[in-house]
Each structure stands twice: as structure tokens, then as C-alpha cells.
Design a protein around this motif. Structure first.
Motif, short mmCIF file in Angstrom:
data_model
loop_
_atom_site.label_atom_id
_atom_site.label_comp_id
_atom_site.label_asym_id
_atom_site.label_seq_id
_atom_site.Cartn_x
_atom_site.Cartn_y
_atom_site.Cartn_z
N GLU A 320 0.72 -17.28 -15.42
CA GLU A 320 0.89 -16.71 -16.74
C GLU A 320 -0.14 -15.61 -16.99
O GLU A 320 0.15 -14.59 -17.62
N TRP A 323 1.04 -12.44 -15.36
CA TRP A 323 2.20 -11.92 -16.09
C TRP A 323 1.73 -11.15 -17.33
O TRP A 323 2.18 -10.04 -17.60
N ARG A 324 0.80 -11.76 -18.08
CA ARG A 324 0.34 -11.13 -19.32
C ARG A 324 -0.50 -9.88 -19.03
O ARG A 324 -0.37 -8.87 -19.73
N ARG A 327 1.91 -7.07 -18.03
CA ARG A 327 2.64 -6.52 -19.17
C ARG A 327 1.72 -5.67 -20.05
O ARG A 327 2.11 -4.59 -20.53
N ARG A 333 7.67 -6.58 -18.23
CA ARG A 333 7.73 -8.03 -18.12
C ARG A 333 8.23 -8.40 -16.72
O ARG A 333 9.38 -8.14 -16.39
N ASP A 353 13.80 -10.81 -23.23
CA ASP A 353 13.35 -11.72 -24.28
C ASP A 353 13.50 -13.18 -23.88
O ASP A 353 12.96 -14.07 -24.56
N ILE A 355 12.32 -14.51 -21.20
CA ILE A 355 11.18 -14.93 -20.38
C ILE A 355 10.21 -15.77 -21.20
O ILE A 355 9.90 -15.45 -22.34
N PRO A 357 6.43 -16.82 -20.38
CA PRO A 357 5.37 -16.65 -19.38
C PRO A 357 4.86 -17.99 -18.85
O PRO A 357 4.57 -18.91 -19.61
N ASN A 549 6.28 -13.09 -26.63
CA ASN A 549 6.22 -12.26 -25.44
C ASN A 549 5.56 -10.93 -25.73
O ASN A 549 5.44 -10.12 -24.86
#
Length: 549
Positions: A320, A323-324, A327, A333, A353, A355, A357, A549
Motif C-alpha cells: 500500500e 501504491w500511495r 500515485r 493508480r 475508483d 481500487i 490500496p 483513493n
């Protein structure tokens, strides 16, 4: 009553003869209208000729450094290869052809040429060593091999006739194609004829060959490729996985060509070089492992990724935190997913939308999934258990008793422990077997153990995956040496070099620890779980309420 398979076009019946018994097959599902395929289907025709019929032969198809092939040029070269294979080398429908080489246009042309001739493709990892290739040849029985001339040294001792490409020799495949007309009538295979045998690592150390039909090749494009990646003919795809991985084959060949897009093939690229190539070629869809996404950020390459609309990650857990960060720095994303060679490609994922994380996602349209206990019963949401999946593709091992383990009660059991939450999202916990996933590569621990045990100074060996910040996991070996042999840094280097010689280099143990003995049961069974318990704790995601998100 089980419906019989459609009549085969294969003269060589090896593949049908070695399919598992029908009662051992998983349940297949074809509810989506796009999964209704005709009885006669050659996937190589669907991926090339159908696009040419709609958009013309001049549409860009394959990009590589310094060259571009159109759809028409790829079809012409594939037809020439099909003619050479059949007219000069005696290939008949159903014969297997082993392919070996890095990601470049000629490897793709060979893949299409074999299929257009009615053959069965066995695409191998280019870094495999002679003994690994010998095992695959023993399992799949190829009639010949098509190989990049730079990679034939390890292949020649296997004893398969080799047709090499890319050299200056007069009998080179490229030179032969220049003298052959590009007309060839593709074999009208059955949609249920085997198109490819995809090797997958076995946790016993012996690989398995997964059998996939012509319809299967299209089914993954018409599910994950269409509904998650998104079908857009204006796209340019690229990525790092070799075409010997079905993740790479789908993401870099099948998906783009199914929808009339183009693909950029890179033989080898560091994360920085990959990012620069994305910017140079206006790449919009990227397939790679979390390791590469993290490395591109570390190299300061976020700006070079602005052309991307879809980033797809698979092969290992996507954290996670990564991922963050990705982004935040790129605006993109990352699409996570889990796939398997047995399923051919990704079957759980999410995009946009949808997803969450840290979660792998939900079943891709066309697939269903659940979590089972050891007795095969579904467990309540929030409870860890075995991931089980059904869809239009599924496991059929070639003449392998491990079919009974992978398929139970119609479900494909992937060997992964998951939790499903109340919203239907799946959260990865751990592998359930001895497979190690490192930088997106599947590495069977027992195979590395067997390589170590071939060294004269090794008495016993055990291999596990150890969590690693950069690679997800690394291969770690615990080794018992012959009495009197010192366990020092020099011996570690010697054992690592030994492994690189006898198995593909990416499988070698990056960490080695010497022990006086290894934990075993009273009857001698190795207890790897006790060694894993000593490793740093795995950071597994915990299901939670859906974050913004």
C-alpha cells in the motif's frame, strides 16, 4: 454428460493424448458474450488478420529500438516462418516448437509463425540453463527449436534441431525468410486445440507444463485485457516480463494485438532505461513488477512516466505504501492483480475508483473466486484460507499427477493464502507452498536446494523466501557443509556461482547461512516452516474499511 472436444486439426496428437482426464479439469465459465468463440479458431489469425481486416496492414504493431513493424509486416514474417517450418523442416500440426530468446520482434514473429502452422508453442525463459532446458524438452517433446543465436549455447546440448535467428550466417532464419514468399494459409485449428505449453516452476523442483487452448489465449484478453486494462487501439504497451512468462506474453503481445494497439519490445532495460523508453515512445500501458515501480521512483524518473494511463503490477505483492507514493508522484493508480501460469493471466484485480490500496482487488469479469478451508468449505469473510478461482481459463497440466492438487471440486487452488472482506475484495496474506516470488520471478525453493546439493561440499540444504525491502523476497539458503569445510564468505560466493551455472541465474540464493544441521521430523522430512519462523516478520495487509483513493 461431458461434451466431447471439438475435432482437432492436430496430426500429432501428443497434446490431446496428454490432457488430464476430464473429471480432473476445473469448471469453466463462459457467461460473458465476448467469450463465445467459434468452433474453428486460430488465435494467431484472430490477433493479426482480424486487426488488418479492420484497420489495414500498415497499422503500427511492434516497436523496438531502431525499428517498427506494422501488422502487415508481422503477418508476412510469421507466414514466412510458417512456410519454412512446414515445407523445409517438416512441421505438422500438433508438433511442439521450443522458443528461446529475449523480447524482440523476431521472437514474436516465431510465436505467430508456429501457431499459424498449427504447431504448439513452448516459450522458455531466455536465462534457463542446459539441464533446465533438457527437462522441459523431456516433458514437452519439441520437434525443433527457434532460438536467438545469442542464446543457443545452452540449447545446443539438448539435442533438438535448432533454427537460429539474428546472426550473419547464411542459414539464419532471417536470411531464409528473405527468400520466401509471405503467403501461407493458416491451419484452421479447433478453439480447443492446445496452442501453447507454458512451463511453470514446480515446488518439487520439477517444472510442470500448463496446457492452454487457442480460445484461452483470447479469453484473458477479453476479460482482464478488455475490462481492467481497457481496450484502446491508440495505446502503446511495454514492460519488463519476458514472453516466457504468461504475464509478459499477455501484457506485451496478446492484449495489445487483440485490440489493434502497438507494443514496445525491450530486450533488457534497467528501471531508469525503462522510464526513458516510456517517455520516448509515448507508452500508455506498462506491465512490470512492484520492484521496478519502486526503482523508477528512486531514480527520479516520475516525470518520464506522464504518458502512462495504466500501470499494471503482478508477480509479487504490491504494498500500500508503494501504491500511495506512486500515485502521489505520478498521479497514476497502479492496477494490482494476481494471476497464475495455470490460469494463463490475471484473474483478480481492480482499476480506477474500484481500487482499494493494499488489496489485490475483486474477481475480473468472467471469473469468480472464494476462500476455502483445508476441507474445501468456504470460510467466512475476514478469515484466511486457500484462494480458489473459476473462469474461462484453468489448470490442465500435461501428464502430471499434480493436477489433482491444483484442481479440487472444480476450483483452481492457486497456492496462496487470502482473506476476502465484506465488500468482496481479496487481501493477500502469504504463499501456501514452497514457491518464492522475488522481483516478480517465481522460484521453487526445492529446485534451488537440489542445485546446492550437487556441490561436493554440501551435505544438506534448505531454501526459503526471506522478506526483502527491494525485491519483496530473496532466496535464502541454509546449508550444512561437509565436516571440515569452512563456512565463510569465500564459500558463500563459490556456492552462489555454482547455482548460477546449473540453474537460471535469477534463482541463486542471495543469502546463505551455514548450519550444523537442519530441522527435520523423525522420519526425515525437512521443516522449512521452522526456518521461516526465524525470518523477519512478513508485512501482510490487514483488511480495513475502504480508504479514500
Amino acid at each position: 454428460m461431458v461434451r466431447p472436444l471439438h475435432p482437432s486439426a492436430h496430426v500429432d496428437t501428443f497434446c490431446r493424448d496428454n490432457l488430464p482426464p476430464r473429471q480432473q479439469w476445473p469448471e469453466f465459465r463462459f457467461e460473458l458474450p465476448e467469450l463465445a468463440y467459434p468452433e474453428r479458431l486460430n488465435c494467431a489469425v484472430a490477433l493479426l488478420d482480424d486487426v488488418i481486416a479492420e484497420s489495414g496492414p500498415d497499422r503500427p504493431c511492434l516497436h523496438a529500438p531502431g525499428q517498427t513493424w506494422s501488422y502487415g509486416e508481422l503477418r508476412d514474417q510469421a507466414n514466412r516462418i510458417a512456410r519454412l517450418l512446414t515445407e523445409k523442416h517438416g512441421l505438422v500440426p500438433g508438433n511442439r516448437v521450443l522458443l528461446r530468446g529475449p523480447n524482440n520482434p523476431w521472437l514474436v514473429a516465431a510465436w505467430f509463425g508456429v501457431l499459424r502452422a498449427g504447431g504448439v508453442v513452448v516459450t522458455t525463459m531466455p536465462l534457463l540453463r542446459t539441464e533446465e532446458l533438457e527437462t522441459l524438452a523431456e516433458i514437452t517433446g519439441p520437434a525443433l527449436a527457434v532460438c536467438d543465436h545469442r542464446y543457443r549455447t545452452e540449447l545446443d546440448p539438448v539435442g533438438i534441431p535448432v533454427l537460429a535467428y539474428g546472426s550473419a550466417e547464411p542459414d539464419d532464419l532471417v536470411a531464409q525468410c528473405a527468400a520466401v514468399a509471405p503467403e501461407f494459409d493458416p491451419v484452421e485449428t479447433s478453439s480447443e486445440d492446445v496452442a501453447l505449453l507454458a512451463p511453470t516452476s514446480g515446488t518439487t523442483g520439477r517444472p510442470k507444463a500448463t496446457m492452454h487452448f487457442h480460445r484461452d489465449v483470447l479469453a484473458n484478453a477479453d476479460t482482464f485485457g478488455r475490462h481492467i486494462v481497457g481496450a484502446d487501439p491508440a495505446d502503446v504497451y511495454t514492460g519488463t516480463p519476458p514472453l516466457g512468462f504468461t504475464f509478459g506474453l499477455g501484457g506485451l503481445v496478446v492484449f495489445p494485438l487483440r485490440f489493434g494497439a502497438a507494443t514496445l519490445l525491450l530486450e533488457k532495460a534497467s528501471p531508469a532505461e525503462l522510464a526513458d523508453a516510456i517517455a520516448e515512445h509515448g507508452v500508455s500501458v506498462l506491465f512490470t513488477a512492484p520492484t521496478a515501480y519502486k526503482a523508477m521512483l528512486a531514480e527520479g524518473k516520475a516525470e518520464q512516466l506522464r504518458s502512462l494511463r495504466r500501470c499494471v503490477s503482478a508477480g509479487e505483492q504490491l504494498s500500500e505504501a508503494l501504491w500511495r507514493e506512486f500515485r502521489e508522484r505520478t498521479g497514476i493508480r497502479i492496477v494490482d492483480g494476481i494471476g497464475a501460469t495455470e490460469m494463463l493471466h490475471v484473474f483478480i484485480s481492480a482499476a480506477g475508483d474500484d481500487i482499494r490500496p493494499g488489496s489485490t482487488g475483486r474477481p475480473v469479469p468472467g471469473f469468480v473466486a472464494t476462500v476455502l478451508d483445508l476441507d474445501g468449505a468456504e470460510v467466512p469473510d475476514g478469515t484466511p484460507g486457500q484462494l480458489a478461482v473459476k473462469g474461462p481459463t484453468g489448470c490442465r497440466y500435461l501428464a502430471d499427477e499434480r493436477q489433482r492438487t491444483y484442481v479440487r471440486d472444480g476450483w483452481n487452488l492457486t497456492g496462496d493464502t487470502y482473506i476476502r472482506d465484506a465488500e468482496g475484495y481479496f487481501w493477500y496474506q502469504a504463499r501456501s507452498d514452497d514457491m518464492i516470488i522475488s522481483s516478480g520471478y517465481n522460484i521453487a525453493g526445492p529446485e534451488v536446494e537440489q542445485a546446492l546439493l550437487r556441490h561436493p561440499d554440501v551435505v544438506d540444504a534448505a531454501v526459503i523466501g526471506e522478506p526483502d525491502e527491494r525485491r519483496g523476497h530473496i532466496v535464502k539458503a541454509f546449508v550444512v557443509l561437509t565436516e571440515g569445510v569452512p563456512g565463510n564468505e569465500a564459500k558463500i560466493g563459490e556456492l552462489q556461482a555454482h547455482c548460477k551455472r546449473v540453474i537460471a541465474p535469477y534463482k541463486y540464493p542471495r543469502a546463505i547461512e551455514f548450519r550444523a544441521e537442519l530441522p527435520r521430523t523423525s522420519n526425515g522430512k525437512l521443516q522449512r516452516y521452522r526456518l521461516r519462523s526465524e525470518a523477519p516478520a512478513h508485512q501482510t495487509p490487514v483488511p480495513r474499511a475502504a480508504p479514500a483513493n
